[in-house]
Scaffold this motif. Structure first.
Motif, PDB file in Angstrom:
ATOM      1  N   ILE A  84       0.852  -1.192   0.000  1.00  0.00           N
ATOM      2  CA  ILE A  84       0.000   0.000   0.000  1.00  0.00           C
ATOM      3  C   ILE A  84       0.882   1.235   0.000  1.00  0.00           C
ATOM      4  CG2 ILE A  84      -1.826   1.243   1.224  1.00  0.00           C
ATOM      5  CD1 ILE A  84      -2.523  -1.415   2.611  1.00  0.00           C
ATOM      6  N   PRO A  85       0.742   2.123  -1.015  1.00  0.00           N
ATOM      7  CA  PRO A  85       1.544   3.356  -1.033  1.00  0.00           C
ATOM      8  C   PRO A  85       1.000   4.374  -0.039  1.00  0.00           C
ATOM      9  CG  PRO A  85       0.020   3.341  -2.887  1.00  0.00           C
ATOM     10  CD  PRO A  85      -0.157   2.021  -2.172  1.00  0.00           C
ATOM     11  N   ILE A  86       1.908   5.060   0.631  1.00  0.00           N
ATOM     12  CA  ILE A  86       1.537   6.091   1.594  1.00  0.00           C
ATOM     13  C   ILE A  86       2.160   7.412   1.145  1.00  0.00           C
ATOM     14  CG2 ILE A  86       1.589   6.807   4.009  1.00  0.00           C
ATOM     15  CD1 ILE A  86       0.070   4.181   3.518  1.00  0.00           C
ATOM     16  N   ALA A  87       1.314   8.421   0.940  1.00  0.00           N
ATOM     17  CA  ALA A  87       1.785   9.739   0.538  1.00  0.00           C
ATOM     18  C   ALA A  87       1.815  10.659   1.740  1.00  0.00           C
ATOM     19  CB  ALA A  87       0.888  10.321  -0.543  1.00  0.00           C
ATOM     20  N   ALA A  88       2.701  11.645   1.722  1.00  0.00           N
ATOM     21  CA  ALA A  88       2.809  12.577   2.841  1.00  0.00           C
ATOM     22  C   ALA A  88       3.196  13.950   2.319  1.00  0.00           C
ATOM     23  CB  ALA A  88       3.845  12.088   3.848  1.00  0.00           C
ATOM     24  N   GLY A  89       2.866  14.959   3.100  1.00  0.00           N
ATOM     25  CA  GLY A  89       3.306  16.313   2.791  1.00  0.00           C
ATOM     26  C   GLY A  89       2.815  16.854   1.470  1.00  0.00           C
ATOM     27  N   GLY A  90       1.686  16.345   0.970  1.00  0.00           N
ATOM     28  CA  GLY A  90       1.161  16.833  -0.288  1.00  0.00           C
ATOM     29  C   GLY A  90       1.918  16.342  -1.509  1.00  0.00           C
ATOM     30  N   ARG A  91       2.866  15.432  -1.310  1.00  0.00           N
ATOM     31  CA  ARG A  91       3.636  14.908  -2.430  1.00  0.00           C
ATOM     32  C   ARG A  91       2.828  13.859  -3.175  1.00  0.00           C
ATOM     33  NH1 ARG A  91       8.461  12.834   0.989  1.00  0.00           N
ATOM     34  NH2 ARG A  91       8.794  11.564  -0.865  1.00  0.00           N
ATOM     35  N   ALA A  92       3.049  13.763  -4.487  1.00  0.00           N
ATOM     36  CA  ALA A  92       2.330  12.782  -5.296  1.00  0.00           C
ATOM     37  C   ALA A  92       2.941  11.396  -5.161  1.00  0.00           C
ATOM     38  CB  ALA A  92       2.326  13.214  -6.766  1.00  0.00           C
ATOM     39  N   GLU A  93       4.276  11.327  -5.039  1.00  0.00           N
ATOM     40  CA  GLU A  93       4.946  10.028  -4.977  1.00  0.00           C
ATOM     41  C   GLU A  93       4.901   9.484  -3.559  1.00  0.00           C
ATOM     42  OE1 GLU A  93       8.061  13.148  -4.135  1.00  0.00           O
ATOM     43  OE2 GLU A  93       6.374  12.884  -5.531  1.00  0.00           O
ATOM     44  N   PRO A  94       4.972   8.157  -3.421  1.00  0.00           N
ATOM     45  CA  PRO A  94       4.904   7.561  -2.083  1.00  0.00           C
ATOM     46  C   PRO A  94       6.096   7.958  -1.214  1.00  0.00           C
ATOM     47  CG  PRO A  94       4.505   5.913  -3.791  1.00  0.00           C
ATOM     48  CD  PRO A  94       5.009   7.140  -4.479  1.00  0.00           C
ATOM     49  N   SER A  95       5.813   8.254   0.042  1.00  0.00           N
ATOM     50  CA  SER A  95       6.870   8.503   1.022  1.00  0.00           C
ATOM     51  C   SER A  95       7.194   7.237   1.798  1.00  0.00           C
ATOM     52  CB  SER A  95       6.454   9.610   1.980  1.00  0.00           C
ATOM     53  OG  SER A  95       5.212   9.299   2.579  1.00  0.00           O
ATOM     54  N   ALA A  96       6.327   6.207   1.660  1.00  0.00           N
ATOM     55  CA  ALA A  96       6.549   4.919   2.305  1.00  0.00           C
ATOM     56  C   ALA A  96       5.627   3.893   1.667  1.00  0.00           C
ATOM     57  CB  ALA A  96       6.297   4.995   3.807  1.00  0.00           C
ATOM     58  N   VAL A  97       5.921   2.626   1.901  1.00  0.00           N
ATOM     59  CA  VAL A  97       5.075   1.522   1.434  1.00  0.00           C
ATOM     60  C   VAL A  97       4.844   0.568   2.592  1.00  0.00           C
ATOM     61  CG1 VAL A  97       4.927  -0.487  -0.097  1.00  0.00           C
ATOM     62  CG2 VAL A  97       5.848   1.670  -0.964  1.00  0.00           C
ATOM     63  N   VAL A  98       3.576   0.269   2.859  1.00  0.00           N
ATOM     64  CA  VAL A  98       3.212  -0.736   3.851  1.00  0.00           C
ATOM     65  C   VAL A  98       3.083  -2.080   3.136  1.00  0.00           C
ATOM     66  CG1 VAL A  98       1.428  -1.535   5.450  1.00  0.00           C
ATOM     67  CG2 VAL A  98       2.016   0.889   5.344  1.00  0.00           C
TER      68      VAL A  98
END
Length: 311
Positions: A84-98
Motif C-alpha cells: 500500500i503506497p503512503i503519501a505525505a506532505g502533499g507529495r504525489a509520490e509515495p513517502s513509504a510503502v506498507v
C-alpha cells in the motif's frame, strides 16, 4: 501474529533504494533477518513495484511476482502479500510503502482486495485480490462492481475516509453478506488511496473469525489541532475490556501509535504493545495484543485519518 497476516513491514525511500523502516515478523525471525539486509530499487520486488507505480498491489502468489525474498518466504510459508503506497506532505509520490504478507492459503481464510475507480462509470471495479481458502468469495468478487455508496468499497469511496464494517455477516449494507456468513468473514475495512485529489483506489481488508487479519480495526480522525479521536472500530471476541478502555481515549498528536503516524505522516509498525509508547499498554497487555500497525491516510493535502490494525 495471527495466522492470516504473518508479517507487517514499512519500507521507506533512502537515496535511490527502499530500506526497511519498521517491521514485525512474529515467528519468522529468519525472514526478518533477510529483510533487514534487503533494499529495493524502483520497480524491484513488492515494495519497489508499489513505489514505482504509486498504486496498491495485491500479489496473489509470491511465486508469480518479482519477489526478491522468495527463498526465505518459501521457508517461512508466506504465499501472498499486499503493498500500500503512503503519501505525505502533499507529495504525489509515495513517502513509504506498507507491506502485509500472508501465510498458507490452504489453512487461512480472509481477503485482501484492490478496487479501482472506473473513470467512465465512477464505479469501483475489481483489480486484484487474495482470498486464502475462501473459494466462493474468490470466484464471485472479480465479477462485481460497486457504485458510490454501495458495499464496503463504495461506502469508502463515498465517505473518502477509511470505513469499517463491524459485522459483515448480518449487515444490510454489505453486499456480499450471504457469502460472508458462509465463509466466516466477520468484519472488514476499506482504505481509500487518493490521486489528484480524489479516491482512485480502495484497499479492502476482510477478516475471518478463525484466522483474523487483525483482532482490532480502528480509525482515528483529527478532533482538535493537537488531538485525535476514535471515529470507528471493530474488536474481536475477547477484546471487550480493551474496547471499553479505547472508547474514551484521546490520542495526542505525536504520542502513541496513532498520534505518531499522524505527526510524522509515516506508517509505523510497533512490535510490542504492553509498554509505552502504546498509550493503552495496560489494556493491550491484558487483552494479549502484541503488534500494532499505524497507517496514515492522506487526501493529497493533509492527513485525514489514521488506521490502526492491532493483533
Amino acid at each position: 501474529m495471527n495466522a492470516f497476516m504473518q508479517v507487517a513491514e514499512v519500507w521507506k525511500p533512502r537515496a535511490e533504494k527502499m530500506a526497511l523502516y519498521s517491521g514485525a515478523y512474529g515467528q519468522h525471525a529468519e525472514f526478518g533477518e533477510v529483510s533487514e539486509k534487503t533494499e529495493f530499487a524502483l520497480g524491484e520486488g513488492l515494495p519497489g513495484s508499489v513505489w514505482s507505480s504509486n498504486k496498491p498491489q495485491v500479489w496473489d502468489s509470491l511465486e508469480e511476482g518479482n519477489f526478491l525474498r522468495l527463498p526465505a518466504a518459501r521457508r517461512a510459508g508466506l504465499e501472498a502479500g499486499v503493498g500500500i503506497p503512503i503519501a505525505a506532505g502533499g507529495r504525489a509520490e509515495p513517502s513509504a510503502v506498507v507491506v502485509l504478507l500472508c501465510g498458507n492459503r490452504a489453512s487461512t481464510g480472509g481477503c485482501i482486495e484492490r478496487w479501482d475507480l472506473d473513470p467512465e462509470t465512477e464505479d469501483l471495479v475489481h483489480a486484484g485480490g487474495y482470498y486464502g481458502n475462501l473459494e466462493k468469495f474468490a470466484a464471485m468478487s472479480p465479477r462485481m462492481r460497486f457504485p458510490r455508496g454501495h458495499g464496503l468499497p463504495g461506502v469508502t469511496l463515498e465517505r473518502g475516509i477509511p470505513s469499517i464494517e463491524a459485522d459483515t455477516r448480518h449487515s444490510g449494507s454489505f453486499v456480499r453478506a450471504e457469502v460472508a456468513r458462509e465463509s466466516g468473514i466477520e468484519a472488514g475495512m476499506g482504505i481509500p488511496i487518493y490521486r489528484d485529489g480524489k479516491v482512485a483506489h480502495v484497499v479492502v481488508l476482510l477478516s475471518s473469525a478463525s484466522t483474523p487479519l487483525a483482532r482490532a480495526f480502528e480509525v482515528w480522525v483529527p478532533s482538535h489541532s493537537d488531538t485525535l479521536k476514535l471515529d470507528q472500530s471493530f474488536y474481536a471476541a475477547g477484546l471487550e475490556a480493551f474496547a471499553d478502555a479505547s472508547r474514551n481515549t484521546i490520542a495526542k498528536v505525536g504520542k502513541g501509535l496513532a498520534g505518531r503516524a499522524f505527526r510524522t505522516e509515516l506508517p509505523h509498525v510497533l512490535n510490542g504493545l504492553s509498554n509505552p509508547p502504546f498509550v493503552r499498554h495496560q489494556a493491550a497487555e491484558a487483552a494479549g495484543l502484541s503488534v500494532g500497525i499505524g497507517i496514515p491516510v492522506s487526501d493529497g493535502k493533509r492527513i485525514i485519518a489514521v488506521v490502526l490494525l492491532l493483533s
